[in-house]
Design a protein around this motif. Structure first.
Motif, PDB file in Angstrom:
ATOM      1  N   ASN A   1       0.787  -1.219   0.000  1.00 37.50           N
ATOM      2  CA  ASN A   1       0.000   0.000   0.000  1.00 37.50           C
ATOM      3  C   ASN A   1       0.826   1.279   0.000  1.00 37.50           C
ATOM      4  O   ASN A   1       0.397   2.280  -0.560  1.00 37.50           O
TER       5      ASN A   1
ATOM      6  N   ASN B   1      -7.984   1.928  -3.506  1.00 41.26           N
ATOM      7  CA  ASN B   1      -6.608   1.995  -3.997  1.00 41.26           C
ATOM      8  C   ASN B   1      -5.878   3.229  -3.459  1.00 41.26           C
ATOM      9  O   ASN B   1      -4.760   3.121  -2.945  1.00 41.26           O
TER      10      ASN B   1
ATOM     11  N   TYR C   1     -11.442   2.779  -7.021  1.00 40.65           N
ATOM     12  CA  TYR C   1     -10.127   3.372  -7.296  1.00 40.65           C
ATOM     13  C   TYR C   1      -9.724   4.367  -6.204  1.00 40.65           C
ATOM     14  O   TYR C   1      -8.621   4.268  -5.642  1.00 40.65           O
TER      15      TYR C   1
ATOM     16  N   GLY D   1      -6.540  -3.378  -2.139  1.00 40.54           N
ATOM     17  CA  GLY D   1      -7.646  -3.817  -2.971  1.00 40.54           C
ATOM     18  C   GLY D   1      -8.925  -3.952  -2.162  1.00 40.54           C
ATOM     19  O   GLY D   1      -8.977  -3.653  -0.962  1.00 40.54           O
TER      20      GLY D   1
ATOM     21  N   ARG E   1      -4.691  -1.526 -10.051  1.00 39.30           N
ATOM     22  CA  ARG E   1      -4.945  -0.621  -8.933  1.00 39.30           C
ATOM     23  C   ARG E   1      -6.325  -0.878  -8.329  1.00 39.30           C
ATOM     24  O   ARG E   1      -6.453  -0.939  -7.107  1.00 39.30           O
TER      25      ARG E   1
END
Length: 607
Positions: A7, A436, A432, A442, A305
């Motif tokens: 991350n 992300n 997203y 995820g 992503r």
């Protein structure tokens, strides 16, 4: 096809993963942890074998592992089977003991040594986007198939020195070490394995710039086509894809064409694709290629992503199983068509035609009666990304077929229940930005459904389509956009055998037999050779004539060969009922249906 890593790396890895030629890049200084040093040679390329050397600080008993798969291609490839001549030495050249723990793991006993030197060869067998390849024309390196990694040290940096031949150039997703035109640097193995390397006589087209970000197209044997128009269209594809999410998460992007073939794999800021420019010389060929390019480009969002939480960090030895490839791959296959439509590179009718072809691919396979989407996702490691094809009865499906269809139905549902204020675009943006970007990870299967139902309310029926083999209600969801679809079974105007054939070595070879068809019931199977039909030499022309002229119930005397055995069987021609799945517009759609249709397909001609 898939990958992203930890991350905290997002912005820094973006900078690391830009594709450059050696003479054009700005290098990076290796000043972190001591890197593993690799030297890759390609002596005698006609033998199709790479020579790899690696050196690193020793640590007593050590494991060295070869990846079993490549992120983005969801099937075990067992790269270790190509490793030969493994050796370990100390700094004085003395051999050190080693053994095999299992097929993919080498155990090295370094003893009191402070540094060890490992060498091995990697034999290459085929030119394929997910495997390394070497011959007299090019070198293509897939990191996971060439570089062993020390067990427990996935986060370790590395340098890769390439002993290039023939004055070839290098294209890759890695930066070059300062002052070294043939030495690459990777901050960890996730990036190393995410960054294929192409080494050959490379041609580069004129880059296009979107929102200040250059997008390059370069590669091997691009072919003869209108390259200026091609790059203009590439820009349209990129702009259309970027508009779906609203962010470009890298400083550079490159499409790396590795030569003629099939397949492509996405990476954080580049994609490697099989490419033959001659396909651009027909409208149909152009659309096939543009869909392919749009698919791989959109993947840097969806899969890299926007990703199932299981897909990163990766387990390179045991695979990373997820039930959500129907989103990572299937939705990307849906958005590839939307991207072209919104770029005005296709018509609404062509867009619907693409979706119909996906419906047919799913609906005409018996696997739809046996396997769900989540099962196809989870079992891809054994079944392959397109389902099993060698079984006598194919009881599998491909998430590339059903996934985009379910994505389309979900899109139309969200548009309907929100008065066309929201769509599947919004769901992808939530995943997203909220997962992300904000969470640096995820989404879980539960979170995906939660976010979908925040937009679309109760979506139980649609999620049933992913976990069961329940028949899809096309009429309902396409009806929201004022569309009709022909799902009625109709008798086809020719008799049915169930045989699919091709000429192979001057013989009529059976490529496939439809499940429970007349040919199936007669005992004929794929790879059988048809010898004669009613005493006449077997030919596709003869089969077609009989299907057109003989009535249902006619019994054909068929002789076929299976290996060395000759078999005489009876095949009874039958009628066949089938569905066309033709999609048309209603004669009098409502204002709401028109609004959804026009917004969905960005169509300004049917207001």
């Amino acid at each position: 096809m898939v990958q992203i890593t930890r991350n905290c790396k997002l912005k820094t890895l973006i900078l690391v993963c830009c594709v450059f030629f050696s003479q054009l890049v700005h290098g990076v200084k290796v000043n972190e942890n001591t890197p593993v040093k690799y030297v890759v040679s390609m002596n005698n390329p006609e033998k199709k074998t790479f020579q790899v050397q690696m050196s690193l600080p020793a640590n007593g008993l050590m494991e060295f592992i070869m990846s079993t798969w490549h992120p983005g291609y969801y099937q075990k490839l067992d790269y270790s089977k190509n490793v030969e001549n493994f050796q370990v030495k100390d700094k004085n050249g003395k051999a050190l003991p080693w053994s095999k723990k299992d097929a993919d793991t080498w155990m090295v006993d370094a003893g009191i040594e402070k540094e060890i030197f490992i060498s091995y060869d990697v034999k290459t067998n085929r030119s394929f986007v997910a495997e390394s390849f070497l011959d007299n024309t090019r070198a293509y390196i897939i990191g996971g198939s060439l570089f062993m990694y020390p067990g427990g040290q996935i986060s370790r940096p590395s340098t890769i020195e390439l002993n290039v031949i023939n004055n070839w150039k290098i294209a890759t997703g890695l930066d070059f070490v300062d002052g070294k035109k043939n030495v690459l640097y990777s901050p960890d193995y996730d990036i190393l394995f995410d960054s294929p390397i192409l080494i050959t006589d490379i041609e580069e087209l004129t880059p296009v710039v979107v929102q200040g970000v250059p997008h390059r197209f370069l590669g091997y044997k691009l072919g003869d086509f209108d390259k200026a128009q091609f790059m203009t269209d590439i820009k349209k594809i990129v702009e259309s894809a970027v508009a779906l999410i609203g962010d470009i998460p890298f400083k550079h992007y490159s499409f790396i064409a590795i030569g003629p073939g099939a397949g492509g794999i996405e990476h954080l800021n580049n994609t490697t694709i099989s490419f033959n420019g001659s396909g651009l010389n027909s409208h149909e060929g152009k659309l096939r290629l543009y869909n392919f390019i749009a698919h791989e480009y959109y993947h840097h969002y969806n899969a890299k992503r926007i990703r199932p939480v299981e897909l990163g960090p990766f387990d390179y030895k045991n695979t990373s199983k997820t039930r959500m490839l129907w989103v990572a791959e299937g939705f990307t296959s849906y958005f590839e068509n939307l991207i072209l439509r919104r770029a005005n590179l296709t018509t609404p009718e062509e867009m619907l035609g693409f979706m119909r072809s996906k419906m047919l691919a799913y609906e005409t396979k018996p696997g739809r009666l046996y396997q769900s989407l989540v099962q196809a996702s989870y079992n891809t490691w054994a079944d392959g990304p397109f389902g099993r094809t060698e079984d006598e009865v194919n009881k599998t499906i491909s998430f590339y077929d059903k996934g985009p269809v379910v994505g389309m139905l979900m899109d139309l549902h969200i548009r309907k229940v929100t008065g066309n204020k929201k769509s599947l675009d919004d769901l992808m943006r939530v995943l997203y930005y909220d997962y992300n970007i904000a969470k640096g990870r995820g989404y879980s299967e539960k979170e995906f459904r939660m976010e979908a139902e925040k937009l679309g309310g109760d979506m139980s029926e649609l999620f049933d389509y992913t976990t069961t083999t329940k028949e899809l209600d096309y009429q309902k969801y396409l009806g929201y956009a004022g569309l009709l679809i022909d799902t009625e079974y109709k008798v086809l105007p020719y008799r049915y055998t169930g045989l699919n054939t091709r000429i192979l070595n001057a013989n009529l070879s059976v490529t496939n037999v439809d499940y429970e068809s007349p040919a199936w019931n007669a005992g004929i199977r794929a790879r059988d050779i048809l010898v004669s039909i009613n005493g006449k030499p077997a030919s596709q022309t003869e089969l077609d004539n009989m299907a057109k002229t003989l009535p249902a119930g006619t019994i054909l005397d068929v002789v076929y060969k299976r290996g060395d055995k000759t078999v005489d069987t009876k095949l009874t021609l039958s009628e066949k009922k089938d569905r066309t799945f033709q999609i048309t517009r209603k004669a009098n759609p409502t204002a709401e249906e028109n609004k959804i249709y026009n917004s969905w397909l960005r169509n300004k001609h049917h207001d």
